[in-house]
Design a protein around this motif. Structure first.
Motif, PDB file in Angstrom:
ATOM      1  N   UNK A  30      61.880  32.382  46.167  1.00 45.81           N
ATOM      2  CA  UNK A  30      62.100  30.944  46.035  1.00 45.81           C
ATOM      3  C   UNK A  30      60.966  30.214  45.328  1.00 45.81           C
ATOM      4  N   UNK A  31      59.816  30.853  45.107  1.00 51.22           N
ATOM      5  CA  UNK A  31      58.722  30.150  44.456  1.00 51.22           C
ATOM      6  C   UNK A  31      57.389  30.849  44.633  1.00 51.22           C
ATOM      7  N   UNK A  32      56.320  30.176  44.170  1.00 54.52           N
ATOM      8  CA  UNK A  32      54.974  30.752  44.185  1.00 54.52           C
ATOM      9  C   UNK A  32      53.963  29.726  44.669  1.00 54.52           C
ATOM     10  N   UNK A  33      52.926  30.210  45.387  1.00 55.79           N
ATOM     11  CA  UNK A  33      51.827  29.356  45.819  1.00 55.79           C
ATOM     12  C   UNK A  33      50.511  30.118  45.666  1.00 55.79           C
ATOM     13  N   UNK A  34      49.470  29.354  45.366  1.00 57.82           N
ATOM     14  CA  UNK A  34      48.135  29.912  45.196  1.00 57.82           C
ATOM     15  C   UNK A  34      47.436  29.974  46.542  1.00 57.82           C
ATOM     16  N   UNK A  35      46.736  31.090  46.788  1.00 58.87           N
ATOM     17  CA  UNK A  35      45.905  31.256  47.984  1.00 58.87           C
ATOM     18  C   UNK A  35      44.457  31.231  47.520  1.00 58.87           C
ATOM     19  N   UNK A  36      43.722  30.187  47.890  1.00 54.27           N
ATOM     20  CA  UNK A  36      42.367  29.956  47.368  1.00 54.27           C
ATOM     21  C   UNK A  36      41.289  30.328  48.374  1.00 54.27           C
ATOM     22  N   UNK A  37      40.201  30.921  47.849  1.00 55.08           N
ATOM     23  CA  UNK A  37      38.993  31.126  48.641  1.00 55.08           C
ATOM     24  C   UNK A  37      37.813  31.243  47.690  1.00 55.08           C
ATOM     25  N   UNK A  38      36.731  30.537  47.979  1.00 54.57           N
ATOM     26  CA  UNK A  38      35.551  30.564  47.110  1.00 54.57           C
ATOM     27  C   UNK A  38      34.897  31.937  47.080  1.00 54.57           C
ATOM     28  N   UNK A  39      35.137  32.750  48.107  1.00 51.70           N
ATOM     29  CA  UNK A  39      34.544  34.090  48.160  1.00 51.70           C
ATOM     30  C   UNK A  39      35.636  35.138  48.314  1.00 51.70           C
ATOM     31  N   UNK A  40      36.649  35.037  47.485  1.00 54.29           N
ATOM     32  CA  UNK A  40      37.808  35.913  47.634  1.00 54.29           C
ATOM     33  C   UNK A  40      37.511  37.321  47.113  1.00 54.29           C
ATOM     34  N   UNK A  41      37.835  38.361  47.880  1.00 60.99           N
ATOM     35  CA  UNK A  41      37.594  39.751  47.441  1.00 60.99           C
ATOM     36  C   UNK A  41      38.703  40.232  46.513  1.00 60.99           C
ATOM     37  N   UNK A  42      38.756  39.660  45.317  1.00 59.21           N
ATOM     38  CA  UNK A  42      39.913  39.891  44.442  1.00 59.21           C
ATOM     39  C   UNK A  42      40.056  41.348  44.005  1.00 59.21           C
ATOM     40  N   UNK A  43      38.981  42.095  44.012  1.00 53.53           N
ATOM     41  CA  UNK A  43      39.079  43.501  43.605  1.00 53.53           C
ATOM     42  C   UNK A  43      39.838  44.340  44.634  1.00 53.53           C
ATOM     43  N   UNK A  44      40.081  43.783  45.801  1.00 57.09           N
ATOM     44  CA  UNK A  44      40.830  44.505  46.832  1.00 57.09           C
ATOM     45  C   UNK A  44      42.340  44.421  46.619  1.00 57.09           C
TER      46      UNK A  44
END
Length: 231
Positions: A30-44
């Motif tokens: 049904x759609x998309x939302x952003x999940x924000x964090x200043x220290x997000x472990x994006x490589x995981x």
């Protein structure tokens, strides 16, 4: 996700469809939302990760988002994901919007301007610029200052009243676009597609939908039938 409301708390399940150094975009049917964090472990994380969490919808720069620092994201699988056709956005209207919206999958074309940590896209529109939002090292490696680029990704928010923030999912430099060849029917599409994986084929004849369920769409014509897998 498509009916998420500011200030409400949801138990969310979806697929990771975009990654940046400050979070992920989560998508369901049904759609998309952003999940924000200043220290997000994006490589995981990887595109196609199936995740779930409970979070409250907030906003930043007329973009709705979850506060990733306040949620525990659980991964349980990874699946193949096919992006839908991107929407077309009027960027002048987008940066001037007053109501906060969900993430939009779209395209952005222009010349890249890199200054220190900022990766901006000159769109040729007065007082409007594209901004590549906290690109990962992988995305940065595909771009160079002064390049003419066609980007695909999620428009998530507006900064400074002029910057349209885009989380990039695909980078195409000028001259790198894949060729498009028109074919008359499904049989020709299958024959040529199996022999050539680099060309995009467009079926010009009419096809009929015979079955649809979630991401599965079956179509047929008088020459054959095929599964179209998408979202």
């Amino acid at each position: 996700l498509g009916s998420a409301v500011l200030g409400e708390t949801y138990n969310v399940g979806g697929i990771v469809t975009a990654i940046c150094a400050r979070g992920i975009v989560v998508t369901d049917n049904s759609g998309s939302l952003f999940v924000y964090s200043a220290s997000f472990p994006y490589t995981d994380y990887a595109i196609g990760d199936q995740v779930s969490f409970t979070g409250t919808v907030g906003e930043y720069g007329t973009g709705l988002q979850f506060d990733g620092a306040a949620v525990e994201i659980v991964k349980w699988d990874n699946v193949a994901y096919t992006y839908p056709a991107p929407t077309t956005i009027d960027w002048a209207s987008a940066v001037a919007r007053s109501a906060s919206e969900r993430a939009h999958y779209t395209t952005m074309e222009g010349t890249l301007s890199i200054s220190d940590k900022y990766y901006n896209v000159e769109l040729g529109i007065e007082n409007v610029q594209g901004s590549i939002y906290f690109a990962t090292d992988e995305v940065k490696a595909k771009m160079a200052n002064g390049q003419d680029l066609k980007l695909k990704g999620y428009f998530i928010s507006v900064s400074g009243g002029k910057y349209a923030n885009l989380i990039v999912t695909e980078v195409v430099a000028e001259g790198d676009e894949k060729p498009v060849e028109k074919v008359a029917n499904i049989a020709e599409f299958i024959e040529k597609g199996l022999a050539d994986e680099s060309t995009i084929f467009e079926i010009t004849g009419e096809v009929a939908v015979t079955y649809q369920n979630g991401q599965n769409l079956y179509v047929k014509d008088e020459t054959g039938q095929i599964l179209v897998y998408g979202s």
